[in-house]
Design an enzyme around this catalytic site. Structure first.
Site, short mmCIF file in Angstrom:
data_model
loop_
_atom_site.label_atom_id
_atom_site.label_comp_id
_atom_site.label_asym_id
_atom_site.label_seq_id
_atom_site.Cartn_x
_atom_site.Cartn_y
_atom_site.Cartn_z
N LYS A 110 0.86 -1.19 0.00
CA LYS A 110 0.00 0.00 0.00
C LYS A 110 0.89 1.23 0.00
O LYS A 110 2.05 1.18 0.44
CB LYS A 110 -0.91 0.02 1.23
CG LYS A 110 -2.22 0.77 1.02
CD LYS A 110 -3.19 0.01 0.14
CE LYS A 110 -4.51 0.77 -0.02
NZ LYS A 110 -5.48 -0.01 -0.81
N ASP A 135 -6.83 4.36 -5.00
CA ASP A 135 -7.53 4.20 -3.72
C ASP A 135 -8.23 5.53 -3.48
O ASP A 135 -8.46 6.30 -4.44
CB ASP A 135 -6.56 3.85 -2.60
CG ASP A 135 -7.26 3.34 -1.34
OD1 ASP A 135 -7.51 4.17 -0.44
OD2 ASP A 135 -7.56 2.14 -1.25
#
Length: 519
Positions: A195, A235
């Site tokens: 991430k 995201d």
């Protein structure tokens, strides 16, 4: 940006070694500084929270900092808690996972191995932090922080999105990266977990400012990504526009074209059909399997509460409506739109226009849609709202204990997480109190997004192209496969939540054993 070289070979070597050492020390100093800042930020937020009266006021769809104990419920995780008390959401994710797979830790033959494997998974293989300088429209230099957390490569290249939001820090990204490990494992595709992102806030920025920021961000990030090493995606705060700007900068810097180094790209340069829709569609496909299998009911005519108004919420709403569901809410951080009789197709079109084209708040739609706009509320605080199923698609920890209790009181039979960890630990306990209640964590429920990202990687690698119908068929098969993994791992006495976590963990643990990384 390369290391400066002197004209003589000997001095060049000394200069290179000295500069490398200085760079390493600089990175250590920056990392330490960021940790101190994160700790100070968390401490200040906690003090402010404790100073307020407990008047049950709503913090809308913003994430809540969990009240997390300094010690774990598991002795072997105490050291982790003592090292990262300033990362409560990460610790929450670890504890949730540990609780779900606790029977594995008690296994007389392999329990100790599972503990070692779990501990191995809680530390990222690599954390990269860097500054992102960019110029605003007034010609002033702005500096943000950027990160990439490369958590696990056991199953394949690091894979996970980039989040641009002012709340982003290394703790938030560790939580997201940790969850990503198991989510990616469930897809069946060869993808590890990672991430990244920045504390940059895209809201209120011009297109030029966002482009300049994205180009600066990629100028640093490009050092660490590759189609077989680390493949980021979008995201919160990172959609098709931002992916396009970053990919454009990557192409300039690398002179590599057609590389599957980012996913979520435009169809014009290597993207795949249904990538924007995949997370929302997949969440609903998963809900359909569970509702029909466990509850012997249908989504047709069911009252469905959706939170958020980004990609996940938009396309979960669209698919729910296609399957006959009545979507009764959609929200943003300022308030909620309530549709007592269900959202209409005209309402949906106006919401899409407001979010994807005009980029305005839902409050601007008040009076132009059939629903009623209620400020300073969320779908989980509406006391009189009857709901059959809930689809939290906004952000982490948006449903607390009170929200979970209210949902069950108002007739909710299932929660399907479109967002990552949208339910607090206390809220999860409320759902677990009723064994008939269907609760599917985001690791499984929203895995369709990264699953289609994985398909985009395959499409890029093979220099091929799949039609929309083919991609949708593969997405449906993937979600059906994940559901079967959950039910198989849960067995007769386990819940779908337990099955989801066990299936993902065991796949990664077995890979670590066969690779010789944990033994």
């Amino acid at each position: 940006m390369g290391v400066r070289k002197s004209l003589t070979g000997h001095s060049a070597s000394l200069d290179a070694d000295r500069l490398k050492a200085e760079r390493r020390q600089h990175q250590v100093n920056l990392h330490f500084q960021f940790k101190i800042q994160s700790w100070q930020h968390w401490t200040l937020a906690l003090e402010q929270c404790n100073s307020k009266n407990n008047n049950n006021s709503l913090v809308r769809n913003q994430s809540k900092t969990p009240n997390f104990s300094a010690m774990s419920k598991f002795d072997f995780l105490d050291d982790l808690h003592s090292k990262y008390p300033h990362q409560p959401v990460f610790l929450q994710a670890v504890e949730e996972m540990a609780l779900a797979i606790e029977p594995l830790f008690r296994d007389p033959e392999n329990g100790d191995f599972y503990k070692r494997a779990f501990l191995y998974m809680t530390e990222p293989e690599r954390m990269i932090s860097f500054h992102v300088p960019w110029m605003d429209d007034e010609g002033k230099l702005q500096i943000n922080r950027g990160w990439r957390v490369e958590f696990s490569s056991a199953l394949g290249p690091y894979k996970g999105g980039l989040r641009f939001h002012p709340t982003v820090d290394d703790g938030i990204l560790k939580f997201l990266g940790f969850e990503q490990i198991f989510k990616n494992a469930l897809t069946g595709l060869p993808m590890g977990g990672g991430k990244g992102g920045s504390d940059f806030n895209p809201k209120g920025k011009s297109d030029d400012e966002i482009r300049r920021f994205c180009e600066s961000f990629m100028t640093e990030l490009c050092r660490y990504i590759d189609a077989s090493t680390d493949v980021p995606a979008g995201d919160i705060g990172v959609g098709g526009r931002e992916i396009g700007y970053m990919y454009g900068q990557y192409k300039r810097l690398s002179n590599k074209h057609g590389e599957g180094v980012l996913t979520g790209k435009s169809m014009l340069f290597g993207g795949i059909h249904l990538r924007p829709e995949a997370t929302g569609y997949g969440t609903v496909y998963m809900a359909k399997h569970a509702i029909e299998d466990k509850l012997k009911k249908s989504l047709d005519g069911a009252r469905c509460a959706v939170s958020g108004s980004g990609n996940v919420a938009q396309y979960a709403t669209k698919m729910l409506m296609q399957l006959g569901g009545k979507v009764v809410t959609i929200s943003d951080s300022d308030g909620v739109l309530v549709f007592d009789d269900g959202m209409t197709s005209d309402d949906f079109d106006k919401i899409i226009d407001s979010k994807q084209v005009k980029r305005v708040r839902l409050s601007s739609l008040s009076g132009s849609v059939s629903g009623k706009y209620i400020p300073d509320q969320s779908p989980w605080t509406l006391t009189e709202m009857q709901v059959d199923y809930a689809f939290p698609c906004a952000t982490q920890n948006e449903i607390d204990k009170d929200g979970a209790t209210l949902l069950m009181k108002n007739g909710c039979m299932g929660v399907f997480e479109g967002a990552n960890l949208p339910v607090t630990a206390e809220g999860q306990d409320v759902f677990r109190s009723d064994r008939a209640f269907v609760y599917i964590p985001g690791k499984a429920a929203n895995a369709g997004g990264v699953g289609v990202s994985g398909l985009e990687m395959s499409q890029n690698a093979s220099r091929t192209y799949w039609k929309k119908e083919k991609v949708d068929e593969m997405l449906k098969e993937m979600m059906a496969g994940i559901y079967k993994q959950m039910t198989d791992a849960a067995g007769e006495n386990g819940t779908l939540e337990q099955g989801c976590n066990r299936a993902g963990f065991l796949k990664v643990a077995n890979a670590l054993k066969e690779l010789g990384w944990v033994y």
